[in-house]
Design a protein around this motif. Sequence first.
Motif, short mmCIF file in Angstrom:
data_model
loop_
_atom_site.label_atom_id
_atom_site.label_comp_id
_atom_site.label_asym_id
_atom_site.label_seq_id
_atom_site.Cartn_x
_atom_site.Cartn_y
_atom_site.Cartn_z
N GLY A 103 39.25 39.09 35.24
CA GLY A 103 39.82 40.19 34.50
C GLY A 103 39.58 41.53 35.18
O GLY A 103 38.53 41.76 35.79
N LEU A 104 40.57 42.41 35.07
CA LEU A 104 40.41 43.80 35.47
C LEU A 104 39.97 44.64 34.28
O LEU A 104 39.14 45.53 34.40
CB LEU A 104 41.72 44.35 36.05
CG LEU A 104 42.23 43.66 37.32
CD1 LEU A 104 43.62 44.15 37.67
CD2 LEU A 104 41.27 43.91 38.47
N LEU A 112 44.19 41.13 27.68
CA LEU A 112 43.73 41.06 29.06
C LEU A 112 44.70 41.74 30.02
O LEU A 112 45.92 41.59 29.89
CB LEU A 112 43.57 39.59 29.47
CG LEU A 112 43.32 39.28 30.95
CD1 LEU A 112 41.95 39.78 31.39
CD2 LEU A 112 43.46 37.78 31.20
N ASN A 114 44.99 41.63 34.13
CA ASN A 114 44.34 41.02 35.30
C ASN A 114 45.26 40.73 36.46
O ASN A 114 44.85 40.09 37.42
CB ASN A 114 43.60 39.74 34.90
CG ASN A 114 44.52 38.53 34.80
OD1 ASN A 114 45.72 38.66 34.55
ND2 ASN A 114 43.96 37.35 35.00
N TRP A 115 46.49 41.25 36.42
CA TRP A 115 47.40 40.80 37.48
C TRP A 115 47.84 41.88 38.45
O TRP A 115 48.34 41.58 39.52
CB TRP A 115 48.62 40.11 36.88
CG TRP A 115 49.58 41.01 36.13
CD1 TRP A 115 49.44 41.44 34.84
CD2 TRP A 115 50.79 41.56 36.61
NE1 TRP A 115 50.50 42.24 34.50
CE2 TRP A 115 51.36 42.32 35.57
CE3 TRP A 115 51.48 41.48 37.83
CZ2 TRP A 115 52.56 43.01 35.69
CZ3 TRP A 115 52.68 42.17 37.95
CH2 TRP A 115 53.22 42.92 36.90
N VAL A 140 37.75 34.59 29.74
CA VAL A 140 37.75 35.56 30.83
C VAL A 140 36.35 35.62 31.43
O VAL A 140 35.36 35.78 30.71
CB VAL A 140 38.17 36.95 30.34
CG1 VAL A 140 38.08 37.97 31.48
CG2 VAL A 140 39.59 36.90 29.77
N MET A 142 34.27 37.76 34.14
CA MET A 142 34.36 38.97 34.96
C MET A 142 33.06 39.75 34.96
O MET A 142 32.24 39.62 34.04
CB MET A 142 35.50 39.87 34.47
CG MET A 142 35.27 40.50 33.10
SD MET A 142 36.67 41.55 32.59
CE MET A 142 35.95 42.35 31.13
N LYS A 151 34.78 47.65 32.17
CA LYS A 151 36.00 46.86 32.18
C LYS A 151 36.39 46.39 30.78
O LYS A 151 37.49 45.88 30.58
CB LYS A 151 35.83 45.67 33.14
CG LYS A 151 35.62 46.12 34.58
CD LYS A 151 35.29 44.97 35.51
CE LYS A 151 36.47 44.06 35.74
NZ LYS A 151 36.19 43.05 36.80
N THR A 161 48.54 41.39 30.82
CA THR A 161 48.97 40.10 31.34
C THR A 161 49.87 39.38 30.35
O THR A 161 50.86 38.75 30.72
CB THR A 161 47.75 39.23 31.67
OG1 THR A 161 46.92 39.94 32.60
CG2 THR A 161 48.16 37.91 32.28
#
Length: 221
Positions: A103-104, A112, A114-115, A140, A142, A151, A161
């Motif tokens: 995950g970002l 989420l 995350n891409w 997730v 991370m 985050k 996402t």
Amino acid sequence: MDAKELIARRVALEVKPNTLVNLGIGLPSLVANFLPKDVHVFFQAENGVIGLGSRPEEGMEDPDLTDAGGSFVTAVPGAASIDSAMSFGLIRGGHLDMTVLGGLQVDARGYLANWMVPGKMVPGMGGAMDLVAGARRVVVAMIHSAKGEPKLVTECNLPLTAMRRVDLVVTDLAVIAPTDAGLELRERAPGVDVDTILAATGAPLIIPGGSAGTVPEMRLA
């Protein structure tokens, strides 16, 4: 152990026997290394492999056997290679019991991102959108903060996402469950107190029972 190993060990406890589980690239792929020996699972990668094993020993890599991120993997007895249509049919058809993704950001609603990061080149979205939308359970894995920034945030400022709440977030500091009421702190990492977690989190956290003393230490066995 380092932060990534701690996360992977904790996530491995979420994997149930006799299930089909997708492991995302990077940190999530480490989960296969810490699966209890008595837990039989088929790990899936969206590039078309069912039955992924742990990373091979140095010198034993097979250039034709990789996960979706291009990292070398092994295959367990009974493994199969399939084409992309079949692989994404399993994902979109709701046949995956669980997916573990990096995950970002995760926001207070449990959404989420995350891409991609706007303005930066990315190789593609991969299967992340399909996995969040299609897997029965989304975990997730991370690191809690990046470059000093949390985050876990009130609202994602990166592209989402999917419009679906994830089921669990495991970081190097805590285990957090998104709920209808918000993000609930379920466990704290060994040696980490609740105040440290709160200070490193950019979204409100619900403390069960209303007391920091009620939050148990993270399970790693």
